[in-house]
Design a protein around this motif. Structure first.
Motif, PDB file in Angstrom:
ATOM      1  N   UNK A 276       2.954  10.558  -2.695  1.00 42.58           N
ATOM      2  CA  UNK A 276       3.705  10.769  -1.454  1.00 42.58           C
ATOM      3  C   UNK A 276       5.131  10.265  -1.622  1.00 42.58           C
ATOM      4  N   UNK A 277       6.096  10.962  -1.032  1.00 42.49           N
ATOM      5  CA  UNK A 277       7.461  10.424  -1.017  1.00 42.49           C
ATOM      6  C   UNK A 277       7.533   9.216  -0.081  1.00 42.49           C
ATOM      7  N   UNK A 278       8.587   8.430  -0.214  1.00 39.52           N
ATOM      8  CA  UNK A 278       8.726   7.153   0.495  1.00 39.52           C
ATOM      9  C   UNK A 278       8.406   7.233   1.991  1.00 39.52           C
TER      10      UNK A 278
ATOM     11  N   UNK B 293       0.842  -1.194   0.000  1.00 41.74           N
ATOM     12  CA  UNK B 293       0.000   0.000   0.000  1.00 41.74           C
ATOM     13  C   UNK B 293       0.882   1.250   0.000  1.00 41.74           C
ATOM     14  N   UNK B 294       1.914   1.261   0.830  1.00 44.02           N
ATOM     15  CA  UNK B 294       2.860   2.376   0.841  1.00 44.02           C
ATOM     16  C   UNK B 294       3.539   2.519  -0.514  1.00 44.02           C
ATOM     17  N   UNK B 295       3.911   1.390  -1.116  1.00 49.23           N
ATOM     18  CA  UNK B 295       4.541   1.424  -2.448  1.00 49.23           C
ATOM     19  C   UNK B 295       3.611   2.058  -3.476  1.00 49.23           C
ATOM     20  N   UNK B 296       2.313   1.809  -3.357  1.00 49.07           N
ATOM     21  CA  UNK B 296       1.359   2.397  -4.299  1.00 49.07           C
ATOM     22  C   UNK B 296       1.301   3.914  -4.159  1.00 49.07           C
ATOM     23  N   UNK B 297       1.354   4.414  -2.941  1.00 44.31           N
ATOM     24  CA  UNK B 297       1.411   5.867  -2.749  1.00 44.31           C
ATOM     25  C   UNK B 297       2.668   6.433  -3.404  1.00 44.31           C
ATOM     26  N   UNK B 298       3.800   5.785  -3.138  1.00 47.00           N
ATOM     27  CA  UNK B 298       5.069   6.237  -3.703  1.00 47.00           C
ATOM     28  C   UNK B 298       5.061   6.150  -5.225  1.00 47.00           C
TER      29      UNK B 298
ATOM     30  N   UNK C 281       4.818   7.977   2.627  1.00 46.57           N
ATOM     31  CA  UNK C 281       3.969   6.867   2.173  1.00 46.57           C
ATOM     32  C   UNK C 281       3.926   5.759   3.212  1.00 46.57           C
ATOM     33  N   UNK C 282       5.070   5.445   3.793  1.00 46.39           N
ATOM     34  CA  UNK C 282       5.147   4.406   4.829  1.00 46.39           C
ATOM     35  C   UNK C 282       4.338   4.837   6.052  1.00 46.39           C
ATOM     36  N   UNK C 283       4.482   6.093   6.450  1.00 48.03           N
ATOM     37  CA  UNK C 283       3.739   6.616   7.594  1.00 48.03           C
ATOM     38  C   UNK C 283       2.240   6.607   7.335  1.00 48.03           C
ATOM     39  N   UNK C 284       1.844   7.043   6.153  1.00 51.32           N
ATOM     40  CA  UNK C 284       0.417   7.088   5.795  1.00 51.32           C
ATOM     41  C   UNK C 284      -0.180   5.693   5.777  1.00 51.32           C
ATOM     42  N   UNK C 285       0.541   4.730   5.206  1.00 49.03           N
ATOM     43  CA  UNK C 285       0.041   3.352   5.151  1.00 49.03           C
ATOM     44  C   UNK C 285      -0.165   2.800   6.564  1.00 49.03           C
ATOM     45  N   UNK C 286       0.793   3.028   7.444  1.00 45.64           N
ATOM     46  CA  UNK C 286       0.667   2.541   8.824  1.00 45.64           C
ATOM     47  C   UNK C 286      -0.532   3.188   9.517  1.00 45.64           C
TER      48      UNK C 286
END
Length: 160
Positions: free
Chosen positions: A35-37, A25-30, A40-45
């Motif tokens: 979103x930057x990496x 999911x984070x990869x999809x944002x990125x 994206x990781x923060x948003x996914x969590x």
């Protein structure tokens, strides 16, 4: 034509799914450029914590594993839906839907969607919604072929 059967995901299957789902999911944002990496990781969590506060046991969320109806190939994909009553009746939102990577573009996506529609009808669901990232053109094409209509579009432009 490929056909599948959907079976409720076991807790072990959910735990295995969950190991990679948030990262993907984070990869999809990125990959979409939204979103930057790190963000994206923060948003996914944050999204997973908010949407599934009780994980597998979060009320109203259904997780299915898809299997080839003929019994070949083992698990071929998965589906995660959230059911919610509205003034129109029971609605579903598809949070995640995946086909095993080695089986993509062979009809399993359509088969899983058709099986999901049948499950939803049996549950009395009146409409199904979903989100698709802009970079996922294959999924967009499938959803449009399946009769989904665009209800909103977010756009952005990088100013490099």
């Amino acid at each position: 034509m490929v056909s599948v059967r959907l079976e409720p995901m076991s807790r072990d299957e959910y735990d295995a799914y969950r190991v990679t789902a948030e990262r993907e999911y984070a990869d999809s944002f990125r990959d979409s450029g939204s979103l930057p990496e790190a963000e994206a990781v923060e948003r996914a969590a944050e999204d997973y914590a908010r949407i599934l506060p009780d994980g597998f046991d979060t009320e109203g969320h259904l997780f299915w594993t898809a299997y080839n109806a003929s019994g070949d190939d083992g698990a071929v994909g998965m589906l995660w839906l959230h059911l919610r009553p509205t003034s129109e009746g029971l609605t579903a939102f598809g949070y995640d839907f995946a086909v095993r990577e080695d089986l993509r573009r062979s009809g399993y996506g359509r088969a899983i969607m058709l099986a999901a529609e049948a499950e939803c009808r049996a549950l009395g669901v009146v409409s199904v919604g979903l989100n698709v990232f802009g970079h996922n053109r294959g999924a967009q094409a499938l959803y449009e072929q399946m009769g989904f209509e665009i209800t909103g579009i977010q756009m952005s432009k990088r100013l490099d």
